[in-house]
Write a protein that holds these residues in place. Structure first.
Motif, PDB file in Angstrom:
ATOM      1  N   GLU A  66       0.837  -1.335  -0.054  1.00  0.00           N
ATOM      2  CA  GLU A  66       0.061   0.076  -0.001  1.00  0.00           C
ATOM      3  C   GLU A  66       0.831   1.323   0.011  1.00  0.00           C
ATOM      4  O   GLU A  66       0.463   2.268  -0.624  1.00  0.00           O
ATOM      5  CB  GLU A  66      -0.779   0.186   1.300  1.00  0.00           C
ATOM      6  N   GLY A  68       4.433   1.772  -0.568  1.00  0.00           N
ATOM      7  CA  GLY A  68       5.524   2.034  -1.495  1.00  0.00           C
ATOM      8  C   GLY A  68       6.994   2.232  -1.015  1.00  0.00           C
ATOM      9  O   GLY A  68       7.799   2.462  -1.874  1.00  0.00           O
ATOM     10  N   ARG A  77      11.283  -2.115 -13.810  1.00  0.00           N
ATOM     11  CA  ARG A  77       9.879  -1.768 -13.640  1.00  0.00           C
ATOM     12  C   ARG A  77       9.837  -1.385 -11.881  1.00  0.00           C
ATOM     13  O   ARG A  77      10.572  -2.538 -11.352  1.00  0.00           O
ATOM     14  CB  ARG A  77       8.838  -2.717 -13.913  1.00  0.00           C
ATOM     15  N   PRO A  78       9.129  -0.710 -11.531  1.00  0.00           N
ATOM     16  CA  PRO A  78       8.909  -0.411  -9.962  1.00  0.00           C
ATOM     17  C   PRO A  78       8.135  -1.639  -9.486  1.00  0.00           C
ATOM     18  O   PRO A  78       7.303  -1.859 -10.035  1.00  0.00           O
ATOM     19  CB  PRO A  78       8.646   0.996  -9.856  1.00  0.00           C
ATOM     20  N   SER A 131      10.519   4.988  -7.573  1.00  0.00           N
ATOM     21  CA  SER A 131       9.386   5.236  -8.299  1.00  0.00           C
ATOM     22  C   SER A 131       9.489   6.180  -9.467  1.00  0.00           C
ATOM     23  O   SER A 131       9.366   6.044 -10.615  1.00  0.00           O
ATOM     24  CB  SER A 131       8.054   5.587  -7.583  1.00  0.00           C
ATOM     25  N   ARG A 138      11.660   5.546 -18.392  1.00  0.00           N
ATOM     26  CA  ARG A 138      10.848   4.872 -19.564  1.00  0.00           C
ATOM     27  C   ARG A 138      10.361   6.349 -19.868  1.00  0.00           C
ATOM     28  O   ARG A 138       9.683   6.145 -21.316  1.00  0.00           O
ATOM     29  CB  ARG A 138       9.822   4.174 -19.167  1.00  0.00           C
ATOM     30  N   GLU A 149       0.729  10.260 -11.443  1.00  0.00           N
ATOM     31  CA  GLU A 149       0.271   8.713 -11.531  1.00  0.00           C
ATOM     32  C   GLU A 149       1.437   7.813 -11.028  1.00  0.00           C
ATOM     33  O   GLU A 149       1.168   6.893 -10.182  1.00  0.00           O
ATOM     34  CB  GLU A 149      -0.131   8.561 -12.721  1.00  0.00           C
ATOM     35  N   SER A 152       1.770   7.909  -7.280  1.00  0.00           N
ATOM     36  CA  SER A 152       0.611   7.700  -6.391  1.00  0.00           C
ATOM     37  C   SER A 152       0.724   6.483  -5.543  1.00  0.00           C
ATOM     38  O   SER A 152      -0.141   6.287  -4.590  1.00  0.00           O
ATOM     39  CB  SER A 152      -0.591   7.912  -7.255  1.00  0.00           C
ATOM     40  N   GLY A 153       1.651   5.542  -5.988  1.00  0.00           N
ATOM     41  CA  GLY A 153       1.770   4.285  -4.870  1.00  0.00           C
ATOM     42  C   GLY A 153       2.681   4.496  -3.829  1.00  0.00           C
ATOM     43  O   GLY A 153       3.090   3.463  -3.079  1.00  0.00           O
ATOM     44  N   ASN A 154       3.080   5.694  -3.540  1.00  0.00           N
ATOM     45  CA  ASN A 154       4.093   6.208  -2.500  1.00  0.00           C
ATOM     46  C   ASN A 154       3.474   6.801  -1.611  1.00  0.00           C
ATOM     47  O   ASN A 154       2.982   8.261  -1.949  1.00  0.00           O
ATOM     48  CB  ASN A 154       5.374   6.569  -3.295  1.00  0.00           C
TER      49      ASN A 154
END
Lengths: 182, 283
Positions: A66, A68, A77-78, A131, A138, A149, A152-154
Motif C-alpha cells: 500500500e 511504496g 519496472r518499479p 518510483s 521510461r 500517477e 501515487s503508489g508512494n
C-alpha cells in the motif's frame, strides 16, 4: 554470547526464521553486482535486500503493497519488494536506492530531492526515488499527470507531496538538459 | 510469515497440472499481489507455492482479427494498459486496468489473478463481462471453457476445483463500431479500491451491455437490465430510467468504504455517466 542473543532477538522480530533444510539458490544482479545466495523460499525480496545484503535503504512499512516504502526497480519496472518472494527475483536485475549514486556522487534526482526539501523524516524517500527513477527511465519528459500517477503508489506522511512532485519535475528537466549536452 | 512452504517452479503446463492434482495445500503464484499479502498475514497455510511464471503456455497475449484476444495467466495488468489492441478494441478494460491499484502493483498483478482472487470489488471483471469473456481452465484431466459470468460463485469464491488452473481469458473480437467505458467511484483520487464501478459497452448494432462491481457478492453482468434498455431503445429518457432501475438489480452492503444507500445511488449516477458518454447524449 551477547552477540548471539541479539541475533536471536533480531531473527524473531523479522518473522522469517530461516529454515536450513529447504534452501534454494538465488542468482540475480543487485545494483550491478552479481549475487548468489542460498535462501529460504519463504523469504521476501525486501528482507533479502535488507537482512542478507545489508542494503538498508529499502524500507519496510505496511507489508502489503500500500505504501511504496519498499519500492525497488526489478527488470526496469518499479515493484513493492514486500510482495515479491526473493526467489522470484531469480535471474533478474534489481536496483535499490543504493544503486542511484555513481562514483560517490548523488544522482540528479537525489540532488533535487535535497535541494527542494522533498523529505522530512526521510523514511518514504528511497521508495519515492525508485518510483521516480523508473518513471524517468521510461519517460524522460513526463507530464504533470504522468508524475502524479507514477508517484501515487508512494505515501509520505510529512511533506504533503508538493516538494516531491517539484523535485521529480526539476530532475527530469535537468536530466534532459544533461543528455543534450553529452 | 508462518507458512513453511516449498517453492515449485515448473517449466511446462503439464508438470504444473500433475503437481496440482497430487498435492493438497498448493497455492498458485503469478503476480503474488494478493497471495503474498495472505501469506504475510498468515491468512492461509501453504505447503507448496507453485510459481507459474516460467510456463510459456501462460504467456499468450494474442489478438486474432475476427476471433478475439487471448490473455494468458502471466500477462500483467500494465501489459494490458500498454497494449495497442486493448487500448483500441477494449477501451473499458484499458481504463479499468489503468486505475487498478498502483504502478508498482500493476507491474506484478495479472488479469487472471484478479479474477481468480474473486473480490466482489475487483476492477477488471466488469470490463471483461461486457465483452462476454470466457475462461479457459486446465487440469490433469483435461481442459474446459466457461463463461466468465458463471465463474464467480461468492466472495473470494470461484467454480475452480483444487486441481484446476486458469490458463487464459478470451475476449471475442468486438468488431469496428464498438465502444466501451469503465467509471468507478473511490474515496480518494489516488490508490483505492472501487466503492462501486460500472462498465458499459455499446456495440456496432447499438446494443448496450452493463456490468458492475462492489454491489453484490460477485461482479454482475446485468443482462435483464440491458435487455430491457435495448428493447426501449437508447434515449435520454431510457438512460434516466435505467439509472433508477439499476438499483433493483444490485444488492450492495454497508462497509468501511460506503453505505449501501450511497453505493446504490452512485451505481445509478455512474451508469448515467457511462451511457451519456457512450451515446453523446446529455443526461
Amino acid at each position: 554470547m551477547a552477540q548471539k542473543a541479539e541475533n536471536k532477538a533480531c531473527a524473531m522480530t523479522t518473522a522469517h526464521a530461516e529454515s536450513m533444510e529447504r534452501r534454494v539458490r538465488l542468482t540475480c544482479r543487485v545494483n550491478g553486482q552479481f549475487v548468489v545466495e542460498d535462501i529460504d523460499p519463504t523469504m521476501l525480496l525486501l528482507h533479502f535486500l535488507r537482512d542478507r545484503l545489508k542494503l538498508f535503504g529499502t524500507k519496510e512499512a505496511c507489508g502489503e503493497g500500500e505504501c511504496g516504502a519498499c519500492t525497488v526497480i526489478m527488470n526496469g519496472r518499479p515493484v513493492t519488494s514486500c510482495l515479491v518472494l526473493a526467489i522470484e527475483a531469480e535471474g533478474s536485475e534489481i536496483t535499490t536506492v543504493e544503486g542511484l549514486a555513481k562514483n560517490g556522487e548523488l544522482s540528479i534526482l537525489q540532488q533535487e530531492f535535497i535541494e527542494l526539501d522533498a523529505l522530512q523524516c526521510g523514511f518514504c524517500t528511497p521508495g519515492m526515488l525508485m518510483s521516480a527513477r523508473a518513471l524517468l527511465d521510461r519517460n524522460p519528459d513526463p507530464t504533470d499527470d504522468d508524475i502524479k500517477e507514477a508517484m501515487s503508489g508512494n505515501l509520505c506522511r510529512c511533506t504533503g507531496y508538493r516538494q516531491i512532485f517539484d523535485a521529480v519535475k526539476k530532475a527530469a528537466k535537468r536530466e534532459r538538459e544533461e543528455l543534450k549536452r553529452s | 510469515m508462518l507458512s513453511q512452504f516449498e517453492y515449485i517452479k515448473p517449466l511446462v503446463l503439464d508438470e504444473a497440472l500433475t503437481f496440482l492434482a497430487e498435492h493438497e495445500q498448493t497455492y498458485i503464484l503469478a503476480g503474488g499481489t494478493d497471495l503474498i499479502i495472505m501469506l504475510n498475514k498468515n491468512m492461509i497455510d501453504a505447503k507448496y507455492i507453485l510459481d507459474v511464471k516460467s510456463i510459456p503456455d501462460l504467456d499468450v497475449f494474442k489478438f486474432t482479427e475476427g476471433e478475439g484476444l487471448e490473455i494468458g495467466a502471466n500477462v500483467t495488468v500494465n501489459e494490458l494498459v500498454e497494449s495497442d489492441v486493448v487500448q483500441s478494441k477494449y477501451r473499458a478494460l484499458c481504463e479499468a486496468a489503468s486505475v487498478l491499484a498502483t504502478e508498482q502493483l500493476r507491474n506484478r498483478a495479472t488479469l487472471v489473478g484478479n479474477i481468480c482472487n474473486a473480490s466482489p470489488g475487483a476492477d477488471l471483471p466488469p470490463s471483461l463481462l461486457i465483452y462476454d469473456a470466457t475462461v479457459k481452465i486446465a487440469s490433469a484431466k483435461g481442459e474446459r471453457s466457461v463463461p466468465l459470468r458463471t465463474f464467480f460463485t461468492g466472495v473470494k469464491k470461484t467454480l475452480l476445483n483444487k486441481d484446476e488452473l486458469v490458463v487464459s481469458v478470451f475476449l471475442p473480437d468486438p468488431g469496428k463500431q464498438d465502444n466501451s467505458i469503465y467509471l468507478r467511484q473511490t474515496r480518494l483520487r489516488g490508490h483505492d479500491l472501487s466503492t462501486v464501478g460500472v462498465a458499459c459497452r455499446l456495440n456496432g448494432d447499438g446494443k448496450v451491455a452493463i456490468a458492475i462491481n462492489a454491489v453484490a457478492i460477485t461482479p454482475l453482468l446485468l443482462t435483464d437490465l440491458s435487455d430491457q434498455l435495448n428493447a426501449k431503445g437508447l434515449s435520454e429518457e431510457s438512460i434516466l430510467w435505467a439509472s433508477e432501475e439499476i438499483k433493483k438489480h444490485i444488492k450492495p452492503i454497508t462497509d468501511v468504504r460506503a453505505s449501501k444507500e450511497y453505493r446504490s445511488h452512485m451505481a445509478g449516477i455512474l451508469l448515467k455517466r457511462c451511457l451519456g458518454q457512450l451515446t453523446g447524449k446529455e443526461v
